[in-house]
Design an enzyme around this catalytic site. Structure first.
Site, PDB file in Angstrom:
ATOM      1  N   ALA A  64       0.652  -1.426   0.021  1.00  0.00           N
ATOM      2  CA  ALA A  64       0.264  -0.040   0.178  1.00  0.00           C
ATOM      3  C   ALA A  64       0.761   1.289  -0.200  1.00  0.00           C
ATOM      4  O   ALA A  64       1.923   1.067   0.391  1.00  0.00           O
ATOM      5  CB  ALA A  64      -0.878   0.186   1.099  1.00  0.00           C
ATOM      6  N   GLY A 109       0.655  -5.055   1.092  1.00  0.00           N
ATOM      7  CA  GLY A 109      -0.649  -5.184   0.688  1.00  0.00           C
ATOM      8  C   GLY A 109      -0.082  -5.728  -1.243  1.00  0.00           C
ATOM      9  O   GLY A 109      -1.194  -6.329  -2.018  1.00  0.00           O
ATOM     10  N   GLU A 112      -1.104  -9.314  -0.208  1.00  0.00           N
ATOM     11  CA  GLU A 112      -1.526  -9.735  -0.515  1.00  0.00           C
ATOM     12  C   GLU A 112      -2.916  -9.794  -1.400  1.00  0.00           C
ATOM     13  O   GLU A 112      -3.437 -10.421  -1.456  1.00  0.00           O
ATOM     14  CB  GLU A 112      -2.302  -8.676   0.467  1.00  0.00           C
ATOM     15  CG  GLU A 112      -2.159  -8.327   2.287  1.00  0.00           C
ATOM     16  CD  GLU A 112      -2.306  -7.319   3.361  1.00  0.00           C
ATOM     17  OE1 GLU A 112      -2.117  -6.078   2.817  1.00  0.00           O
ATOM     18  OE2 GLU A 112      -2.816  -7.513   3.917  1.00  0.00           O
ATOM     19  N   GLU A 132       4.456  -4.670   7.735  1.00  0.00           N
ATOM     20  CA  GLU A 132       3.729  -3.921   8.604  1.00  0.00           C
ATOM     21  C   GLU A 132       3.849  -3.934   9.702  1.00  0.00           C
ATOM     22  O   GLU A 132       3.818  -2.956  10.052  1.00  0.00           O
ATOM     23  CB  GLU A 132       2.305  -4.067   7.740  1.00  0.00           C
ATOM     24  CG  GLU A 132       1.774  -4.040   6.514  1.00  0.00           C
ATOM     25  CD  GLU A 132       1.361  -5.745   5.524  1.00  0.00           C
ATOM     26  OE1 GLU A 132       2.400  -6.318   6.803  1.00  0.00           O
ATOM     27  OE2 GLU A 132       1.234  -5.418   4.681  1.00  0.00           O
TER      28      GLU A 132
HETATM   29  N1  DAK Z   1       4.758   3.216  -0.659  1.00  0.00           N
HETATM   30  C1  DAK Z   1       5.367   4.882  -1.649  1.00  0.00           C
HETATM   31  N2  DAK Z   1       5.993   4.249  -2.290  1.00  0.00           N
HETATM   32  C2  DAK Z   1       6.774   3.469  -2.409  1.00  0.00           C
HETATM   33  C3  DAK Z   1       6.498   2.306  -1.902  1.00  0.00           C
HETATM   34  C4  DAK Z   1       5.488   2.356  -0.825  1.00  0.00           C
HETATM   35  N3  DAK Z   1       4.933   0.873  -0.413  1.00  0.00           N
HETATM   36  N4  DAK Z   1       7.720   0.823  -2.114  1.00  0.00           N
HETATM   37  C5  DAK Z   1       8.709   2.120  -2.762  1.00  0.00           C
HETATM   38  N5  DAK Z   1       7.812   2.972  -3.412  1.00  0.00           N
HETATM   39  C6  DAK Z   1       8.622   4.825  -3.356  1.00  0.00           C
HETATM   40  C7  DAK Z   1      10.156   4.828  -2.591  1.00  0.00           C
HETATM   41  O1  DAK Z   1      10.149   5.977  -1.577  1.00  0.00           O
HETATM   42  C8  DAK Z   1      11.030   5.317  -3.793  1.00  0.00           C
HETATM   43  O2  DAK Z   1      10.264   7.077  -3.846  1.00  0.00           O
HETATM   44  P1  DAK Z   1      11.694   7.560  -3.732  1.00  0.00           P
HETATM   45  O3  DAK Z   1      12.266   8.153  -3.245  1.00  0.00           O
HETATM   46  O4  DAK Z   1      12.351   7.528  -5.812  1.00  0.00           O
HETATM   47  O5  DAK Z   1      10.482   8.841  -4.274  1.00  0.00           O
HETATM   48  C9  DAK Z   1      10.475   4.446  -4.655  1.00  0.00           C
HETATM   49  O6  DAK Z   1       9.184   3.766  -4.748  1.00  0.00           O
HETATM   50  C10 DAK Z   1      11.582   3.339  -5.150  1.00  0.00           C
HETATM   51  O7  DAK Z   1      11.952   2.672  -3.592  1.00  0.00           O
HETATM   52  P2  DAK Z   1      13.960   2.804  -3.350  1.00  0.00           P
HETATM   53  O8  DAK Z   1      14.553   3.548  -3.788  1.00  0.00           O
HETATM   54  O9  DAK Z   1      12.978   2.439  -1.647  1.00  0.00           O
HETATM   55  O10 DAK Z   1      14.055   1.210  -4.169  1.00  0.00           O
HETATM   56  P3  DAK Z   1      14.652   0.242  -3.115  1.00  0.00           P
HETATM   57  O11 DAK Z   1      15.247  -1.194  -4.645  1.00  0.00           O
HETATM   58  O12 DAK Z   1      15.553   0.439  -2.525  1.00  0.00           O
HETATM   59  O13 DAK Z   1      13.664  -0.593  -2.082  1.00  0.00           O
HETATM   60  C11 DAK Z   1      12.093  -1.965  -1.847  1.00  0.00           C
HETATM   61  C12 DAK Z   1      12.634  -1.184  -2.391  1.00  0.00           C
HETATM   62  C13 DAK Z   1      10.801  -2.249  -2.282  1.00  0.00           C
HETATM   63  C14 DAK Z   1      12.240  -2.622  -0.541  1.00  0.00           C
HETATM   64  C15 DAK Z   1      11.920  -0.383  -1.267  1.00  0.00           C
HETATM   65  O14 DAK Z   1      11.189   0.819  -1.771  1.00  0.00           O
HETATM   66  C16 DAK Z   1      10.752  -1.089   0.013  1.00  0.00           C
HETATM   67  O15 DAK Z   1      10.745  -1.299   1.423  1.00  0.00           O
HETATM   68  N6  DAK Z   1       9.224  -0.552  -0.069  1.00  0.00           N
HETATM   69  C17 DAK Z   1       7.686  -0.181   0.939  1.00  0.00           C
HETATM   70  C18 DAK Z   1       7.792  -1.577   1.244  1.00  0.00           C
HETATM   71  C19 DAK Z   1       6.940  -1.832   2.282  1.00  0.00           C
HETATM   72  O16 DAK Z   1       6.588  -1.691   3.691  1.00  0.00           O
HETATM   73  N7  DAK Z   1       5.586  -2.415   1.741  1.00  0.00           N
HETATM   74  C20 DAK Z   1       4.564  -3.032   2.803  1.00  0.00           C
HETATM   75  C21 DAK Z   1       3.908  -0.829   2.934  1.00  0.00           C
HETATM   76  S1  DAK Z   1       2.748  -1.265   4.362  1.00  0.00           S
HETATM   77  C22 DAK Z   1      -4.285  -0.938   5.907  1.00  0.00           C
HETATM   78  C23 DAK Z   1      -4.361  -1.059   4.761  1.00  0.00           C
HETATM   79  C24 DAK Z   1      -3.466  -1.472   4.228  1.00  0.00           C
HETATM   80  C25 DAK Z   1      -1.859  -1.749   5.192  1.00  0.00           C
HETATM   81  C26 DAK Z   1      -2.423  -1.880   5.534  1.00  0.00           C
HETATM   82  C27 DAK Z   1      -2.689  -1.815   6.994  1.00  0.00           C
HETATM   83  N8  DAK Z   1      -5.639  -0.238   7.278  1.00  0.00           N
HETATM   84  C28 DAK Z   1      -5.964   0.674   6.907  1.00  0.00           C
HETATM   85  C29 DAK Z   1      -5.682  -0.901   8.008  1.00  0.00           C
HETATM   86  C30 DAK Z   1      -1.617  -2.617   3.748  1.00  0.00           C
HETATM   87  C31 DAK Z   1       0.310  -1.794   3.884  1.00  0.00           C
HETATM   88  C32 DAK Z   1       1.153  -2.202   3.199  1.00  0.00           C
HETATM   89  O17 DAK Z   1       1.363  -2.514   2.174  1.00  0.00           O
END
Ligand code: DAK
Length: 258
Positions: A64, A109, A112, A132
């Site tokens: 997400a 997400g 998921e 998360e």
């Molecule tokens: N959201 C927004 N931007 C994201 C992103 C994300 N999930 N993942 C990556 N990006 C963006 C980065 O911020 C970066 O943007 P700029 O800095 O270039 O502007 C760009 O994509 C490239 O990412 P990186 O520079 O970080 O690239 P790397 O190759 O170094 O790393 C990575 C890739 C996938 C390992 C890293 O980007 C990463 O760890 N991303 C976050 C992954 C993550 O934590 N995903 C889970 C998100 S939480 C709920 C509803 C839904 C959910 C929970 C609760 N309720 C409201 C009940 C679900 C939550 C999630 O999915």
């Protein structure tokens, strides 16, 4: 509706939906979710298999959108979670099989979303995880519901409590994905499976999906009875008559989807 974040391509009865938000590694913001819901609500009845993938070769969906989520209050967070959960449930409940072609990161997400699909195929560079808890939240698009159903409660708790990412080979070993391919072969293999499914009797495939989904939560007696009703319904279709006649006449069947 013209989509900002979705690319749709149809090849015969196979449709490929590509999530395209490359600046955030295809993260799911609310507009992406709205567009997905619109697409699912209006899906063409001629489509017999849907493939979902992400733009590029680095990421399926990196979760997400953290930027959008970062400032949500409790009510907004709940609404965002409900929206994602509703869209994913609609995907899971579509009357056609949905294959996730996971071409890189499937985190949060993204994992998921892949789990809401019926079948998951991935590339060797795919990474799966539910990170998360490291962000101060729990999986909110039904990850706590589906992961344990797919890989068992012990492994689901390991992945969700630790937030660790796993590689394609581990995802295959624990049953999170059905197969792993070289990146360049992923889409061809996905389309081949999609076509194989689409060649079968569409109503029978639809009934089989409904049975497997619904029977999962039933007791064995109830599930067996449910299957029996659906099995009977197949005999009310032209496809059953055509399929069996073609077999007996040693001919190739062309199903009519009726
Ligand atoms: N959201 C927004 N931007 C994201 C992103 C994300 N999930 N993942 C990556 N990006 C963006 C980065 O911020 C970066 O943007 P700029 O800095 O270039 O502007 C760009 O994509 C490239 O990412 P990186 O520079 O970080 O690239 P790397 O190759 O170094 O790393 C990575 C890739 C996938 C390992 C890293 O980007 C990463 O760890 N991303 C976050 C992954 C993550 O934590 N995903 C889970 C998100 S939480 C709920 C509803 C839904 C959910 C929970 C609760 N309720 C409201 C009940 C679900 C939550 C999630 O999915």
């Amino acid at each position: 509706m013209d989509y900002e974040f979705l690319k749709i391509s149809n090849e015969g009865a196979i449709c490929t939906l590509t999530i395209s938000a490359p600046q955030s590694l295809n993260a799911l913001n609310s507009k992406v979710l709205s567009e997905m819901e619109d697409f699912i609500d209006k899906i063409d009845s001629k489509i017999l298999t849907l493939i979902i993938t992400g733009e590029g070769d680095k990421s399926f969906v990196a979760g997400a959108d953290i930027k959008e989520m970062s400032n949500l209050n409790e009510t907004e967070g709940k609404a965002f979670g409900e929206k994602g959960a509703r869209v994913f449930r609609k995907i899971e409940s579509l009357p056609i099989p949905v294959i996730a072609a996971v071409n890189g990161y499937a985190l949060g997400g993204g994992c998921e979303l892949a789990m809401a699909c019926d079948i998951r195929l991935c590339s060797e560079n795919a990474r799966f995880g539910q990170p998360e808890v490291g962000l101060g939240i729990i999986p909110g698009f039904s990850g706590t519901v589906r992961l344990s159903r797919l890989v068992g409660m012990g492994m689901a708790k390991d992945l969700i409590f630790s937030g660790r990412n796993i590689k394609a080979d581990e995802a295959l070993r624990i049953g999170l994905v059905n197969a792993v391919y070289k990146s360049e072969d992923l889409m061809n293999n996905t389309k081949e499976l999609a076509q194989r499914i689409a060649n079968n009797a569409p109503i029978a495939v639809c009934y089989a999906k409904e049975c497997i989904n619904k029977e999962f939560d039933m007791c064995v007696d109830e599930a067996v009875a449910y299957e029996n009703v659906m099995f009977g319904r197949c005999f009310a279709t032209t496809d059953q008559k055509d399929g069996m006649k073609a077999f007996l006449n040693k001919e190739k069947v062309q199903f009519q989807n009726k």
